[in-house]
Scaffold this active site. Sequence first.
Site, PDB file in Angstrom:
ATOM      1  N   LYS A  57      -3.349   1.688  -5.688  1.00 14.55           N
ATOM      2  CA  LYS A  57      -3.213   2.252  -4.333  1.00 14.55           C
ATOM      3  C   LYS A  57      -4.503   2.813  -3.739  1.00 14.55           C
ATOM      4  CE  LYS A  57       0.044   1.425  -3.055  1.00 14.55           C
ATOM      5  NZ  LYS A  57       0.374  -0.025  -2.804  1.00 14.55           N
ATOM      6  N   GLY A  59      -7.014   0.686  -2.731  1.00 10.19           N
ATOM      7  CA  GLY A  59      -7.663  -0.383  -1.952  1.00 10.19           C
ATOM      8  C   GLY A  59      -8.109  -1.535  -2.835  1.00 10.19           C
ATOM      9  N   SER A 155       0.809   7.374  -1.508  1.00 13.14           N
ATOM     10  CA  SER A 155       0.872   5.929  -1.287  1.00 13.14           C
ATOM     11  C   SER A 155       1.737   5.279  -2.383  1.00 13.14           C
ATOM     12  CB  SER A 155      -0.545   5.343  -1.290  1.00 13.14           C
ATOM     13  OG  SER A 155      -0.506   3.941  -1.225  1.00 13.14           O
ATOM     14  N   LYS A 276       0.395  -3.982   2.063  1.00 14.71           N
ATOM     15  CA  LYS A 276      -0.902  -3.288   1.984  1.00 14.71           C
ATOM     16  C   LYS A 276      -1.234  -2.736   3.364  1.00 14.71           C
ATOM     17  CE  LYS A 276      -1.129  -4.517  -2.216  1.00 14.71           C
ATOM     18  NZ  LYS A 276      -0.966  -3.586  -3.320  1.00 14.71           N
ATOM     19  N   GLY A 277      -1.341  -1.412   3.439  1.00 15.48           N
ATOM     20  CA  GLY A 277      -1.550  -0.761   4.732  1.00 15.48           C
ATOM     21  C   GLY A 277      -0.198  -0.540   5.386  1.00 15.48           C
ATOM     22  N   ARG A 278       0.689   0.129   4.647  1.00 14.11           N
ATOM     23  CA  ARG A 278       2.051   0.375   5.151  1.00 14.11           C
ATOM     24  C   ARG A 278       2.044   1.481   6.203  1.00 14.11           C
ATOM     25  NH1 ARG A 278       3.746  -0.260  -0.591  1.00 14.11           N
ATOM     26  NH2 ARG A 278       4.998  -2.156  -0.658  1.00 14.11           N
TER      27      ARG A 278
HETATM   28  P1  A3P Z   1      -1.209   2.078   1.956  1.00 11.22           P
HETATM   29  O1  A3P Z   1      -0.335   0.856   2.002  1.00 11.22           O
HETATM   30  O2  A3P Z   1      -0.541   3.260   1.346  1.00 11.22           O
HETATM   31  O3  A3P Z   1      -1.854   2.395   3.282  1.00 11.22           O
HETATM   32  P2  A3P Z   1      -3.929  -1.288  -3.537  1.00 11.22           P
HETATM   33  O4  A3P Z   1      -4.319  -2.628  -3.059  1.00 11.22           O
HETATM   34  O5  A3P Z   1      -4.861  -0.749  -4.579  1.00 11.22           O
HETATM   35  O6  A3P Z   1      -2.490  -1.212  -3.900  1.00 11.22           O
HETATM   36  O7  A3P Z   1      -4.145  -0.279  -2.335  1.00 11.22           O
HETATM   37  C1  A3P Z   1      -3.355  -0.348  -1.170  1.00 11.22           C
HETATM   38  C2  A3P Z   1      -4.064   0.467  -0.117  1.00 11.22           C
HETATM   39  O8  A3P Z   1      -5.267  -0.177   0.284  1.00 11.22           O
HETATM   40  C3  A3P Z   1      -3.275   0.618   1.153  1.00 11.22           C
HETATM   41  O9  A3P Z   1      -2.458   1.755   0.988  1.00 11.22           O
HETATM   42  C4  A3P Z   1      -4.370   0.773   2.236  1.00 11.22           C
HETATM   43  O10 A3P Z   1      -4.484   2.076   2.721  1.00 11.22           O
HETATM   44  C5  A3P Z   1      -5.677   0.428   1.493  1.00 11.22           C
HETATM   45  N1  A3P Z   1      -6.566  -0.513   2.158  1.00 11.22           N
HETATM   46  C6  A3P Z   1      -7.922  -0.400   2.170  1.00 11.22           C
HETATM   47  N2  A3P Z   1      -8.483  -1.414   2.854  1.00 11.22           N
HETATM   48  C7  A3P Z   1      -7.464  -2.204   3.277  1.00 11.22           C
HETATM   49  C8  A3P Z   1      -7.417  -3.402   4.046  1.00 11.22           C
HETATM   50  N3  A3P Z   1      -8.538  -3.980   4.492  1.00 11.22           N
HETATM   51  N4  A3P Z   1      -6.204  -3.938   4.315  1.00 11.22           N
HETATM   52  C9  A3P Z   1      -5.065  -3.340   3.868  1.00 11.22           C
HETATM   53  N5  A3P Z   1      -5.053  -2.197   3.125  1.00 11.22           N
HETATM   54  C10 A3P Z   1      -6.236  -1.628   2.829  1.00 11.22           C
END
Ligand code: A3P
Length: 324
Positions: A57, A59, A155, A276-278
Amino acid sequence: LKTVPPMELGRKYFDLYPEEVNPVWQNPCDDKRHSAIWSKYKTCDRLPRFLVIGPQKTGTTALYAFLSMHPNILSNFPSSKTFEEVQFFNGANYYRGIDWYMEFFPTPSNSSLQYLFEKSATYFDNELVPKRAHALLPRAKIVTILINPARRAYSWYQHMRAHEDAVALNHSFYKVVTATDEAPRSLRELKNRCLNPGKYAVHLEMWLNHYPASQLLILDGDQLRTDPVSTMWKTQKFLKVKPHFDYDSHLRYDPSKGFYCQVMPNGKTKCLGRSKGRHYPPMESDTEKFLSNYYLPYNVELSKLLTKLGQQLPDWLREELRGR
Ligand code: A3P
């Protein structure tokens, strides 16, 4: 020379050396005796040159996607069970052995120029992984990404809600992170998965017990989110991968996604999936205060560690320590 049958001999051996029942796979190319008996069809070039270890979580998927855009960086093939993550060094996959692991990687056509890597975000906080990774990949570089541990925890909680985890659906985030030792086991387990990976200094020390600091890159996840071009510049420099890939013209902020996304040849952007980016409500201020206090000793240790390593403190860490 007479000997007992192999199975009996094996049993005897493990009676004498019970600690060796759990294998630790070494790099076959680091010992002439091993490479001499290895199949000529196998090559250590098929092992990764760097690992992105998480934690979850922060990124890691964005970093994985951006790294894979580089012409000389090759990721693993996807797993049918764990998708883009191989998850070899933690859990049961480790017992499948290194042939199983190597099957996830292409054979590079130019092994000095091309960099194989894998990203498994579960590696960061698993205490078995640094030792195992180092035994097989002693020269690998290790990349980790950190964000405010309270945000990471939230997250993860939201991730579990999105996956319809009953405990996360039935308890507020505050209830989860403040659960006591008397709480039901499932609640304590969710609390641990929310909170434990965020004890960054503890886990980093574990990695530094096995890998020298010069092989470890600690990225700021906030910077990866808001300024991925600089983060990718720093990462390429650390990896010493050539040529220098111009992310400036290959990444663009997508206002509807609210994140940077890959620019495709047709000029449109390709963003990470919906998971991703909820979108979810901001953390409640009570919970934020609770977590700020909870993580304070760990954040103090992290700032000492980063200072010792000659690294800049990320903004979120400075803010957490301001006035404390
Ligand atoms: P949220 O969905 O809580 O916002 P991981 O890939 O390690 O699971 O991390 C997910 C997190 O990556 C997302 O958390 C989001 O905030 C972050 N993130 C950073 N850059 C991103 C991008 N370019 N696109 C989508 N999510 C991104």
